[in-house]
Write a protein that holds these residues in place. Structure first.
Motif, PDB file in Angstrom:
ATOM      1  N   ILE A  34      -6.394   1.012  -0.604  1.00 28.46           N
ATOM      2  CA  ILE A  34      -5.128   1.427   0.014  1.00 28.46           C
ATOM      3  C   ILE A  34      -3.970   1.254  -0.962  1.00 28.46           C
ATOM      4  CG2 ILE A  34      -3.458   0.760   1.800  1.00 28.46           C
ATOM      5  CD1 ILE A  34      -5.883   0.298   3.660  1.00 28.46           C
ATOM      6  N   LYS A  35      -3.968   0.160  -1.686  1.00 32.33           N
ATOM      7  CA  LYS A  35      -2.888  -0.129  -2.635  1.00 32.33           C
ATOM      8  C   LYS A  35      -2.742   0.963  -3.684  1.00 32.33           C
ATOM      9  CE  LYS A  35      -1.337  -3.719  -5.868  1.00 32.33           C
ATOM     10  NZ  LYS A  35      -1.639  -5.054  -6.435  1.00 32.33           N
ATOM     11  N   ASN A  36      -3.844   1.562  -4.109  1.00 28.48           N
ATOM     12  CA  ASN A  36      -3.811   2.530  -5.202  1.00 28.48           C
ATOM     13  C   ASN A  36      -3.918   3.984  -4.751  1.00 28.48           C
ATOM     14  OD1 ASN A  36      -3.722   0.796  -7.723  1.00 28.48           O
ATOM     15  ND2 ASN A  36      -5.454  -0.123  -6.659  1.00 28.48           N
ATOM     16  N   ALA A  37      -3.904   4.221  -3.441  1.00 28.84           N
ATOM     17  CA  ALA A  37      -3.951   5.591  -2.927  1.00 28.84           C
ATOM     18  C   ALA A  37      -2.574   6.244  -3.018  1.00 28.84           C
ATOM     19  CB  ALA A  37      -4.435   5.583  -1.482  1.00 28.84           C
ATOM     20  N   LYS A  38      -2.570   7.554  -3.113  1.00 29.56           N
ATOM     21  CA  LYS A  38      -1.312   8.285  -3.096  1.00 29.56           C
ATOM     22  C   LYS A  38      -0.784   8.465  -1.674  1.00 29.56           C
ATOM     23  CE  LYS A  38      -1.705  10.822  -7.431  1.00 29.56           C
ATOM     24  NZ  LYS A  38      -0.469  10.204  -7.938  1.00 29.56           N
ATOM     25  N   LEU A  39      -1.685   8.405  -0.707  1.00 28.56           N
ATOM     26  CA  LEU A  39      -1.307   8.584   0.695  1.00 28.56           C
ATOM     27  C   LEU A  39      -2.445   8.075   1.557  1.00 28.56           C
ATOM     28  CD1 LEU A  39       0.517   9.957   2.957  1.00 28.56           C
ATOM     29  CD2 LEU A  39      -0.906  12.004   2.627  1.00 28.56           C
ATOM     30  N   VAL A  40      -2.104   7.528   2.721  1.00 28.93           N
ATOM     31  CA  VAL A  40      -3.107   7.154   3.721  1.00 28.93           C
ATOM     32  C   VAL A  40      -2.794   7.895   5.011  1.00 28.93           C
ATOM     33  CG1 VAL A  40      -4.045   5.296   5.144  1.00 28.93           C
ATOM     34  CG2 VAL A  40      -3.546   4.871   2.726  1.00 28.93           C
ATOM     35  N   ILE A  41      -3.796   8.595   5.533  1.00 29.22           N
ATOM     36  CA  ILE A  41      -3.705   9.253   6.842  1.00 29.22           C
ATOM     37  C   ILE A  41      -4.660   8.501   7.764  1.00 29.22           C
ATOM     38  CG2 ILE A  41      -4.056  11.380   8.147  1.00 29.22           C
ATOM     39  CD1 ILE A  41      -3.671  12.893   5.461  1.00 29.22           C
ATOM     40  N   CYS A  42      -4.163   7.969   8.873  1.00 31.90           N
ATOM     41  CA  CYS A  42      -5.007   7.055   9.643  1.00 31.90           C
ATOM     42  C   CYS A  42      -4.731   7.125  11.135  1.00 31.90           C
ATOM     43  CB  CYS A  42      -4.790   5.617   9.164  1.00 31.90           C
ATOM     44  SG  CYS A  42      -3.106   5.018   9.406  1.00 31.90           S
ATOM     45  N   ASN A  43      -5.689   6.619  11.910  1.00 31.25           N
ATOM     46  CA  ASN A  43      -5.511   6.293  13.322  1.00 31.25           C
ATOM     47  C   ASN A  43      -5.192   4.819  13.499  1.00 31.25           C
ATOM     48  OD1 ASN A  43      -8.112   8.494  14.374  1.00 31.25           O
ATOM     49  ND2 ASN A  43      -5.975   8.713  14.909  1.00 31.25           N
ATOM     50  N   ARG A  44      -5.914   4.004  12.772  1.00 33.94           N
ATOM     51  CA  ARG A  44      -5.898   2.567  13.060  1.00 33.94           C
ATOM     52  C   ARG A  44      -4.582   1.928  12.645  1.00 33.94           C
ATOM     53  NH1 ARG A  44     -10.834   0.681  15.292  1.00 33.94           N
ATOM     54  NH2 ARG A  44     -12.612   1.876  14.551  1.00 33.94           N
ATOM     55  N   TYR A  45      -4.159   1.046  13.510  1.00 27.59           N
ATOM     56  CA  TYR A  45      -2.921   0.296  13.299  1.00 27.59           C
ATOM     57  C   TYR A  45      -2.965  -0.501  11.999  1.00 27.59           C
ATOM     58  CZ  TYR A  45      -0.093  -3.960  13.992  1.00 27.59           C
ATOM     59  OH  TYR A  45       0.740  -5.035  13.833  1.00 27.59           O
ATOM     60  N   HIS A  46      -4.084  -1.172  11.720  1.00 31.48           N
ATOM     61  CA  HIS A  46      -4.113  -2.025  10.542  1.00 31.48           C
ATOM     62  C   HIS A  46      -4.215  -1.237   9.235  1.00 31.48           C
ATOM     63  CE1 HIS A  46      -4.692  -5.709  13.070  1.00 31.48           C
ATOM     64  NE2 HIS A  46      -3.829  -6.092  12.161  1.00 31.48           N
ATOM     65  N   ALA A  47      -4.627   0.008   9.295  1.00 24.90           N
ATOM     66  CA  ALA A  47      -4.534   0.847   8.099  1.00 24.90           C
ATOM     67  C   ALA A  47      -3.064   1.072   7.757  1.00 24.90           C
ATOM     68  CB  ALA A  47      -5.251   2.172   8.320  1.00 24.90           C
ATOM     69  N   MET A  48      -2.230   1.220   8.788  1.00 26.03           N
ATOM     70  CA  MET A  48      -0.795   1.349   8.557  1.00 26.03           C
ATOM     71  C   MET A  48      -0.201   0.035   8.049  1.00 26.03           C
ATOM     72  SD  MET A  48       2.251   2.698  11.071  1.00 26.03           S
ATOM     73  CE  MET A  48       2.164   1.365  12.254  1.00 26.03           C
ATOM     74  N   VAL A  49      -0.611  -1.085   8.645  1.00 28.74           N
ATOM     75  CA  VAL A  49      -0.103  -2.397   8.225  1.00 28.74           C
ATOM     76  C   VAL A  49      -0.391  -2.627   6.741  1.00 28.74           C
ATOM     77  CG1 VAL A  49      -0.412  -4.893   8.491  1.00 28.74           C
ATOM     78  CG2 VAL A  49      -0.242  -3.440  10.519  1.00 28.74           C
ATOM     79  N   LEU A  50      -1.635  -2.400   6.317  1.00 33.17           N
ATOM     80  CA  LEU A  50      -2.004  -2.640   4.929  1.00 33.17           C
ATOM     81  C   LEU A  50      -1.319  -1.650   3.983  1.00 33.17           C
ATOM     82  CD1 LEU A  50      -5.811  -3.471   5.286  1.00 33.17           C
ATOM     83  CD2 LEU A  50      -3.942  -5.055   4.790  1.00 33.17           C
ATOM     84  N   SER A  51      -1.071  -0.425   4.460  1.00 32.04           N
ATOM     85  CA  SER A  51      -0.369   0.564   3.634  1.00 32.04           C
ATOM     86  C   SER A  51       1.072   0.146   3.397  1.00 32.04           C
ATOM     87  CB  SER A  51      -0.425   1.942   4.297  1.00 32.04           C
ATOM     88  OG  SER A  51      -1.746   2.397   4.419  1.00 32.04           O
ATOM     89  N   VAL A  52       1.764  -0.214   4.457  1.00 31.90           N
ATOM     90  CA  VAL A  52       3.163  -0.637   4.322  1.00 31.90           C
ATOM     91  C   VAL A  52       3.246  -1.910   3.484  1.00 31.90           C
ATOM     92  CG1 VAL A  52       5.200  -1.448   5.586  1.00 31.90           C
ATOM     93  CG2 VAL A  52       3.897   0.505   6.448  1.00 31.90           C
ATOM     94  N   ALA A  53       2.310  -2.831   3.683  1.00 30.67           N
ATOM     95  CA  ALA A  53       2.295  -4.073   2.906  1.00 30.67           C
ATOM     96  C   ALA A  53       2.176  -3.798   1.414  1.00 30.67           C
ATOM     97  CB  ALA A  53       1.149  -4.965   3.360  1.00 30.67           C
ATOM     98  N   ASN A  54       1.499  -2.694   1.065  1.00 31.18           N
ATOM     99  CA  ASN A  54       1.258  -2.361  -0.341  1.00 31.18           C
ATOM    100  C   ASN A  54       2.092  -1.180  -0.832  1.00 31.18           C
ATOM    101  OD1 ASN A  54      -1.070  -4.141  -1.389  1.00 31.18           O
ATOM    102  ND2 ASN A  54      -1.775  -3.515   0.642  1.00 31.18           N
ATOM    103  N   LYS A  55       3.099  -0.792  -0.052  1.00 31.45           N
ATOM    104  CA  LYS A  55       4.050   0.266  -0.418  1.00 31.45           C
ATOM    105  C   LYS A  55       3.361   1.608  -0.658  1.00 31.45           C
ATOM    106  CE  LYS A  55       7.552  -2.724  -2.546  1.00 31.45           C
ATOM    107  NZ  LYS A  55       8.435  -2.905  -3.726  1.00 31.45           N
ATOM    108  N   THR A  56       2.362   1.904   0.130  1.00 32.52           N
ATOM    109  CA  THR A  56       1.653   3.179   0.034  1.00 32.52           C
ATOM    110  C   THR A  56       2.146   4.119   1.124  1.00 32.52           C
ATOM    111  OG1 THR A  56      -0.325   2.094  -0.833  1.00 32.52           O
ATOM    112  CG2 THR A  56      -0.611   4.290   0.107  1.00 32.52           C
ATOM    113  N   PRO A  57       2.529   5.365   0.798  1.00 31.74           N
ATOM    114  CA  PRO A  57       2.935   6.315   1.828  1.00 31.74           C
ATOM    115  C   PRO A  57       1.860   6.444   2.906  1.00 31.74           C
ATOM    116  CG  PRO A  57       3.500   7.174  -0.323  1.00 31.74           C
ATOM    117  CD  PRO A  57       2.681   5.931  -0.564  1.00 31.74           C
TER     118      PRO A  57
END
Length: 418
Positions: free
Chosen positions: A306-329
């Motif tokens: 997640i930290k090194n992705a250019k973007l995360v598209i997700c359903n799960r809440y914690h995918a969003m949490v980890l994305s925001v924590a790692n400054k990933t769109p």
């Protein structure tokens, strides 16, 4: 110190077990742990993969099967009549009934007696969904240590939980939470959870970051992402029929990134072979790949991806949490559970913690369908990512993160200080 822990930690869903791992790392390996579980086979994997340096004992909470009496024709007629006349009254199991279903009653009680504190690990499982769903027995297994700790006047500390909606189950949760008098309640949102807590008689709580928002340094030890070049992540879970309905949007998203020479990595938080088979069969683009995992998605690997992705598209809440924590769109496709209250509470509440509602537009992070996601990507992918990256650079983002870190640190100090 002897610490007992309960919660949804025996689920292979990364968000559920990940909160437990992060919490126990922050509590440190200097203590002794009793961890109450409902899936000992999986938690043994967690012990091997993450907790080999910890002194801990996993204890299954075993429940007697409910007695299933086959209803007679007369019983069915009476039940139908009560339903038609609205005479059916919902019955709620009392705390005593729940612990009397515990097959290893003495073992659980003795483990609580030996413990100095019971930690109720975070998540979103105190709600109507878990009570009325097929997961109700798992919920009771989580709750049984809380009831014992309440009876034995032990210190009880809830980490960053989300609460509600309760609806039909409010009478049940009122009974359970009234037993836990004097417990410390951590709350991960100030959206709807405080309202739901007050409805069941809980008025004092501590605002905390989600248990997976501030990651322990020891979980930043993976380099899985180096295998994929430039990539985005898709994390989605749903029925095959819903994937079928959204197949065209998924294909369009994958094709868009194929033109930009960006790999699309499908990385579910919990393995579902049927979903993988369906997508392999129906999306043939060469840039569409499946994240390789064995029995479950490992937390440290997921963080790195997640930290090194250019973007995360997700359903799960914690995918969003980890994305925001790692400054990933991030684009979160909000999922209805009956209605949208459950995920609105989680998602919008988390974004408020991270940025403050006055500083963001929820619609920059949350969409209601994959069609909306594709339209956003097609029309303004670059500007959308730039917009989110600017939000991550705001002083308020770092300031809020530091405040939440301080709150979590002080709250966890309370767990280990008698």
């Amino acid at each position: 110190m002897k610490i007992a822990i309960t919660g949804p930690l025996a689920d292979k869903n990364l968000g559920d077990y990940g909160m437990f791992i992060n919490n126990i790392y922050d509590l440190s390996s200097e203590h002794e742990y009793t961890v109450f579980s409902y899936n000992s086979d999986f938690v043994k994997s967690l012990k091997q993969d993450f907790l080999s340096d910890f002194n801990l004992d996993f204890v299954d909470v075993d429940l007697k099967q409910k007695e299933q009496k086959k209803p007679s024709i007369l019983d069915k007629v009476k039940k139908l009549r009560r339903q038609i006349l609205s005479l059916d009254r919902k019955k709620y199991p009392t705390p005593l009934e729940i612990i009397n279903r515990c097959e290893n009653f003495d073992e659980i009680k003795n483990k609580i007696i030996e413990s100095d504190v019971l930690v109720v690990s975070g998540g979103g499982y105190f709600n109507d969904l878990w009570y009325n769903w097929k997961r109700s027995d798992d919920l009771f297994k989580i709750i049984i240590p809380i009831i014992f700790a309440s009876y034995l006047k032990k210190k009880i500390v809830f980490t960053a939980n989300g609460y509600g909606p309760f609806d039909d189950s409010s009478s049940f949760y009122s009974m359970i939470f009234s037993e836990a008098k004097g417990a410390y309640f951590g709350c991960r949102d100030e959206k709807l959870s405080p309202l739901y807590l007050s409805d069941i008689g809980v008025y004092k709580y501590e605002k905390l970051p989600d248990d997976l928002y501030l990651i322990h340094d020891n979980l930043l030890n993976s380099n899985k992402s180096k295998c994929y070049g430039d990539y985005i992540i898709i994390e989605l879970y749903d029925s095959i029929s819903m994937f079928s309905k959204n197949l065209e949007s998924l294909r369009n998203i994958v094709s868009y990134f194929e033109e930009k020479n960006i790999t699309v990595v499908f990385m579910p938080f919990d393995i579902n072979k049927k979903t993988e088979e369906f997508l392999r069969k129906n999306i043939a683009n060469k840039n569409f790949v499946f994240y390789e995992m064995n029995d479950y998605l490992k937390l440290n690997d997921a963080i790195d991806m997640i930290k090194n992705a250019k973007l995360v598209i997700c359903n799960r809440y914690h995918a969003m949490v980890l994305s925001v924590a790692n400054k990933t769109p991030i684009i979160n496709v909000i999922k209805p559970v009956g209605d949208y209250r459950y995920y609105y509470n989680k998602n919008a509440g988390f974004l408020d913690n991270a940025f403050g509602s006055e500083n963001i537009n929820y619609n920059d992070f949350i969409k209601s369908s994959l069609d909306d996601v594709y339209y956003l990507i097609k029309s303004e992918y670059d500007s959308f990512c730039e917009r989110q990256n600017k939000i991550y650079d705001l002083d308020i983002y770092l300031s809020n993160k530091n405040k939440l870190k301080e709150k979590r640190s002080k709250y966890f100090d309370n767990i280990v200080n008698r």
